[in-house]
Design a protein around this motif. Structure first.
Motif, PDB file in Angstrom:
ATOM      1  N   UNK A   1       0.809  -1.213   0.000  1.00 20.52           N
ATOM      2  CA  UNK A   1       0.000   0.000   0.000  1.00 20.52           C
ATOM      3  C   UNK A   1       0.840   1.260   0.000  1.00 20.52           C
ATOM      4  N   UNK A   2       0.149   2.404  -0.108  1.00 16.13           N
ATOM      5  CA  UNK A   2       0.859   3.672  -0.180  1.00 16.13           C
ATOM      6  C   UNK A   2       1.534   4.002   1.143  1.00 16.13           C
ATOM      7  N   UNK A   3       0.891   3.698   2.273  1.00 16.89           N
ATOM      8  CA  UNK A   3       1.492   3.998   3.572  1.00 16.89           C
ATOM      9  C   UNK A   3       2.812   3.264   3.753  1.00 16.89           C
ATOM     10  N   UNK A   4       2.881   2.012   3.306  1.00 13.97           N
ATOM     11  CA  UNK A   4       4.125   1.257   3.410  1.00 13.97           C
ATOM     12  C   UNK A   4       5.213   1.899   2.562  1.00 13.97           C
ATOM     13  N   UNK A   5       4.859   2.323   1.342  1.00 16.14           N
ATOM     14  CA  UNK A   5       5.852   2.951   0.471  1.00 16.14           C
ATOM     15  C   UNK A   5       6.303   4.297   1.027  1.00 16.14           C
TER      16      UNK A   5
ATOM     17  N   UNK B   1       9.759   8.307  -8.326  1.00 12.37           N
ATOM     18  CA  UNK B   1       8.648   9.223  -8.084  1.00 12.37           C
ATOM     19  C   UNK B   1       7.500   8.423  -7.476  1.00 12.37           C
ATOM     20  N   UNK B   2       7.104   8.769  -6.252  1.00 10.37           N
ATOM     21  CA  UNK B   2       6.023   8.070  -5.563  1.00 10.37           C
ATOM     22  C   UNK B   2       4.765   8.926  -5.657  1.00 10.37           C
ATOM     23  N   UNK B   3       3.777   8.433  -6.367  1.00 14.36           N
ATOM     24  CA  UNK B   3       2.505   9.137  -6.549  1.00 14.36           C
ATOM     25  C   UNK B   3       1.454   8.521  -5.629  1.00 14.36           C
ATOM     26  N   UNK B   4       0.507   9.366  -5.193  1.00 15.19           N
ATOM     27  CA  UNK B   4      -0.591   8.858  -4.364  1.00 15.19           C
ATOM     28  C   UNK B   4      -0.800   9.619  -3.076  1.00 15.19           C
ATOM     29  N   UNK B   5      -0.235  10.815  -2.964  1.00 16.33           N
ATOM     30  CA  UNK B   5      -0.374  11.578  -1.724  1.00 16.33           C
ATOM     31  C   UNK B   5      -1.841  11.852  -1.390  1.00 16.33           C
ATOM     32  N   UNK B   6      -2.677  11.992  -2.412  1.00 21.24           N
ATOM     33  CA  UNK B   6      -4.086  12.284  -2.186  1.00 21.24           C
ATOM     34  C   UNK B   6      -4.978  11.051  -2.306  1.00 21.24           C
ATOM     35  N   UNK B   7      -4.358   9.877  -2.367  1.00 22.36           N
ATOM     36  CA  UNK B   7      -5.158   8.661  -2.555  1.00 22.36           C
ATOM     37  C   UNK B   7      -5.887   8.228  -1.289  1.00 22.36           C
ATOM     38  N   UNK B   8      -5.539   8.810  -0.131  1.00 22.37           N
ATOM     39  CA  UNK B   8      -6.233   8.438   1.096  1.00 22.37           C
ATOM     40  C   UNK B   8      -7.695   8.874   1.066  1.00 22.37           C
ATOM     41  N   UNK B   9      -7.957  10.093   0.596  1.00 24.51           N
ATOM     42  CA  UNK B   9      -9.298  10.670   0.721  1.00 24.51           C
ATOM     43  C   UNK B   9      -9.859  11.162  -0.603  1.00 24.51           C
ATOM     44  N   UNK B  10      -9.243  10.798  -1.731  1.00 20.64           N
ATOM     45  CA  UNK B  10      -9.772  11.212  -3.020  1.00 20.64           C
ATOM     46  C   UNK B  10      -9.660  10.078  -4.017  1.00 20.64           C
TER      47      UNK B  10
ATOM     48  N   UNK C   1      -7.943   9.265  -6.600  1.00 15.17           N
ATOM     49  CA  UNK C   1      -6.724   9.388  -7.401  1.00 15.17           C
ATOM     50  C   UNK C   1      -5.919   8.095  -7.266  1.00 15.17           C
ATOM     51  N   UNK C   2      -5.192   7.714  -8.299  1.00 14.97           N
ATOM     52  CA  UNK C   2      -4.413   6.471  -8.246  1.00 14.97           C
ATOM     53  C   UNK C   2      -3.114   6.656  -7.477  1.00 14.97           C
ATOM     54  N   UNK C   3      -2.472   5.545  -7.187  1.00 17.14           N
ATOM     55  CA  UNK C   3      -1.172   5.545  -6.512  1.00 17.14           C
ATOM     56  C   UNK C   3      -0.255   4.590  -7.267  1.00 17.14           C
ATOM     57  N   UNK C   4       0.939   5.076  -7.573  1.00 18.95           N
ATOM     58  CA  UNK C   4       1.915   4.232  -8.262  1.00 18.95           C
ATOM     59  C   UNK C   4       3.316   4.774  -8.019  1.00 18.95           C
ATOM     60  N   UNK C   5       4.298   3.972  -8.364  1.00 18.66           N
ATOM     61  CA  UNK C   5       5.697   4.365  -8.272  1.00 18.66           C
ATOM     62  C   UNK C   5       6.354   4.150  -9.614  1.00 18.66           C
ATOM     63  N   UNK C   6       7.086   5.162 -10.060  1.00 19.96           N
ATOM     64  CA  UNK C   6       7.829   5.048 -11.317  1.00 19.96           C
ATOM     65  C   UNK C   6       9.299   5.307 -11.037  1.00 19.96           C
ATOM     66  N   UNK C   7      10.159   4.562 -11.714  1.00 20.83           N
ATOM     67  CA  UNK C   7      11.603   4.649 -11.507  1.00 20.83           C
ATOM     68  C   UNK C   7      12.267   4.998 -12.837  1.00 20.83           C
ATOM     69  N   UNK C   8      13.191   5.985 -12.786  1.00 23.49           N
ATOM     70  CA  UNK C   8      13.889   6.450 -13.980  1.00 23.49           C
ATOM     71  C   UNK C   8      15.397   6.421 -13.729  1.00 23.49           C
ATOM     72  N   UNK C   9      16.113   6.349 -14.835  1.00 26.52           N
ATOM     73  CA  UNK C   9      17.572   6.439 -14.755  1.00 26.52           C
ATOM     74  C   UNK C   9      18.030   7.634 -15.590  1.00 26.52           C
ATOM     75  N   UNK C  10      18.818   8.495 -14.961  1.00 25.66           N
ATOM     76  CA  UNK C  10      19.384   9.645 -15.645  1.00 25.66           C
ATOM     77  C   UNK C  10      20.831   9.326 -16.000  1.00 25.66           C
ATOM     78  N   UNK C  11      21.123   9.202 -17.276  1.00 25.54           N
ATOM     79  CA  UNK C  11      22.472   8.871 -17.726  1.00 25.54           C
ATOM     80  C   UNK C  11      23.338  10.123 -17.748  1.00 25.54           C
TER      81      UNK C  11
ATOM     82  N   UNK D   1      -1.225  -0.288  -3.932  1.00 20.50           N
ATOM     83  CA  UNK D   1      -2.580  -0.537  -3.457  1.00 20.50           C
ATOM     84  C   UNK D   1      -3.152   0.619  -2.646  1.00 20.50           C
ATOM     85  N   UNK D   2      -4.488   0.652  -2.564  1.00 19.06           N
ATOM     86  CA  UNK D   2      -5.182   1.663  -1.756  1.00 19.06           C
ATOM     87  C   UNK D   2      -5.306   1.133  -0.330  1.00 19.06           C
TER      88      UNK D   2
END
Length: 605
Positions: free
Chosen positions: A249-253, A461-470, A472-482, A496-497
């Motif tokens: 879930x988002x709280x764990x992340x 980037x961890x998305x989902x700050x507003x997923x508790x009460x709205x 909105x989705x929650x997901x994590x994306x990982x990027x590499x900057x060369x 997860x919610x």
């Protein structure tokens, strides 16, 4: 009317003068310790709460004395219209609150302007009037609640809170507060009549009362049910923020450390085995967006103090809205130390090029940040340099963050990476080495984690700050900057919610009309918002039908006319629980039986 005004003013004048003197002494003492005109928004809100409570106490005591049956007959048994009597009593209260609340503030601000080197802008002279408007507005609403024929009409006290929802600042904010005072005064005039057991006859007055009650009930219902569910989950040991959060879930992340979160985002893909190993031992940084509400010129308050200290010269620089510059005060002698603009110390008259385009937020005692520009203050030579300029479609959301040999700056649409030595040691404007476009709305990003690799950077980037009460989705994306500037998207995982479906959409279910209005105005919407699930629509429809059935039954028992009954049924089908509760508070069963009995008696006679 004048005699009644003088008599009422004389009753409370000594108490008002004593309150004003104590208020002035407290302000003078606090002014010696801190600059009250450069405090964060929280301090002003606490002061506003005190002023509102003062107005409420005056209304409760004054009207409780006049509302007694004998005193009420004596008050109205004079050759004056009830509205003029109400104006005399409210006028005396307005003068008393000015003496107790506004006048001490006015004297304190005048003392600061005359006897100190601190900044007093034009906007500061509006603060006493704003304080008076808050106190008097709450007084009028408290008087309405005291004279109201139904106890549930105490919800009229929420009328001054509506001014907080208006997107106005400076003089506009004061105009909104005065408008709330006028509305409260109009309600008081409609409730100030001989029969304190009957509702106002004017349809406009009844509609205004119902609307204000429903707004108050909407807030009350939402927070009562929200806290009830929160405490219930705690009691069951299933609250995601209390104890061990649910797996995935988002709280764990959100609670995970940077290394663990980066490894979780990469998953178990064999291609990323080396990256997972480096993420666990590399230098890391974690932060999130914070700055979103930038102050505007003329705004009465600021989210944070617009000042910083120069430790090398023992100076304090405070921003002046009137000049658009920072004003310096020597902390040792408390004397004037000059002005500071976009080009450093201002010599002589300030030019337009010295003035900041917008009041800047201050970070780390050296970064002066406007929405699109970041300036750096150099304490050694008292200079100011433009270091970063963002595009006009983007604004800064956090202070610069150093990681290894790079400096990372989070904008509202991109993550910018700069050369660390050039940014920290130089004075010229720096250019991006890397630019990472954000794959979601900035208001839904909870945190950003970065790790320095052997040949680049790993960013999560961890998305989902507003997923508790709205919704909105929650997901994590990982990027590499060369190192060569390339940006590579490595992985994305859905999160997860943590809360049940109906709890996340509680506002829509309980207060559909008022929540939809807030959504339409953009107060609670996120750029990552999803549509309402079918189960939520079914819950809204079921609750609307239930509210209409209960309203029809209660309206028939109340003996309302068919047209009025139909209006209530249709309105409560749209407004939901707030509409139903406002109807039950205005027409409680006991009142319904009494009014029905009076109707039968009148018909028999």
């Amino acid at each position: 009317m004048n005699e009644l005004f003088k008599a009422e003013l004389g009753r409370f004048l000594k108490a008002g003068l004593l309150y004003g003197m104590l208020h002035l002494l407290l302000l003078a003492f606090m002014t010696r310790l801190v600059d009250l005109l450069q405090q964060p928004l929280l301090v002003y809100r606490v002061a506003a709460l005190v002023f509102a409570f003062t107005g409420l106490l005056l209304a409760a005591y004054q009207m409780s004395q006049h509302r007694k049956p004998g005193a009420w007959v004596y008050l109205l048994h004079r050759p004056l219209h009830p509205a003029r009597i109400a104006m005399a009593l409210a006028g005396a209260a307005a003068v008393l609150l000015f003496i107790a609340v506004a006048l001490p503030l006015l004297l304190d601000i005048g003392g600061v302007a005359l006897f100190s080197a601190r900044i007093v802008d034009t906007r500061h002279w509006l603060l006493p009037l704003c304080a008076w408007a808050i106190a008097f507005g709450v007084y009028l609403c408290g008087a309405c609640a005291m004279l109201a024929p139904r106890r549930g009409m105490a919800l009229l006290l929420c009328l001054p809170l509506l001014s907080l929802a208006a997107p106005a600042s400076g003089g506009g904010a004061l105009a909104v507060q005065l408008l709330a005072v006028l509305l409260a005064a109009g309600l008081l005039l409609t409730l100030f009549h001989p029969d304190l057991t009957s509702l106002p006859r004017a349809a406009a007055a009844r509609v205004a009362i119902v609307l204000v009650m429903q707004v108050g009930l909407s807030f009350a219902l939402y927070w009562v049910l929200t806290l009830g569910v929160e405490f219930g989950l705690m009691a069951l040991g299933r609250h995601p923020l209390n104890g061990i959060p649910p797996a995935g879930g988002y709280a764990e992340a959100e609670r995970a450390d940077s290394a663990a979160l980066l490894r979780a985002g990469l998953g178990n893909d064999a291609r990323f085995a080396l990256l997972r190993e480096q993420a666990g031992v590399a230098e890391q940084a974690a932060w999130g967006p914070g700055a979103a509400d930038y102050p505007r010129y003329g705004q009465l308050t600021s989210p944070m103090p617009l000042e910083f200290d120069d430790a090398t010269r023992h100076l304090r620089w405070s921003f002046s809205h009137d000049r658009g510059l920072f004003h310096g005060v020597d902390l040792a002698t408390r004397k004037d130390a000059g002005w500071l603009g976009r080009r450093g110390i201002v010599q002589g008259a300030a030019a337009a090029a010295d003035r900041f385009e917008q009041p800047p937020l201050v970070f780390d005692e050296r970064y002066l940040v406007t929405p699109h520009r970041l300036y750096q203050f150099n304490a050694i030579d008292q200079s100011v340099h433009l270091r970063i300029a963002l595009p006009e479609d983007e604004y800064f959301t956090a202070a610069p963050r150093k990681l290894g040999t790079r400096v990372l700056v989070l904008g509202s649409r991109r993550l910018h990476v700069y050369n660390g030595s050039e940014f920290l040691a130089g004075t010229s404007q720096v250019k991006d080495l890397h630019t990472l476009p954000l794959d979601g709305a900035i208001d839904n990003i909870g945190r950003i984690d970065a790790a320095e690799l052997l040949d680049g950077y790993l960013v999560s980037l961890l998305h989902g700050r507003q997923s508790y009460h709205q919704d909105v989705p929650a997901w994590q994306s990982v990027f590499r900057l060369h190192e060569d500037g390339r940006v590579e998207a490595l992985a994305r995982r859905e999160i997860g919610r943590d809360y049940p479906l109906l709890f996340r959409h509680l506002g829509w279910v309980v207060t559909p009309l008022w929540y939809a209005l807030q959504y339409r105005l953009g107060w609670i919407v996120s750029g990552d918002a999803e549509g309402l699930p079918r189960a939520v629509w079914l819950a809204i429809a079921a609750l609307a039908v239930a509210c209409m059935l209960v309203t029809a039954w209660q309206a028939r028992r109340a003996g309302l006319r068919p047209r009025e009954r139909l209006l209530w049924i249709l309105a409560n089908g749209v407004t939901g629980l707030p509409g139903l509760l406002s109807f039950l508070l205005l027409y409680p069963p006991a009142v319904q039986r009494r009014e029905r009995g009076m109707t039968v008696l009148h018909t028999t006679a």
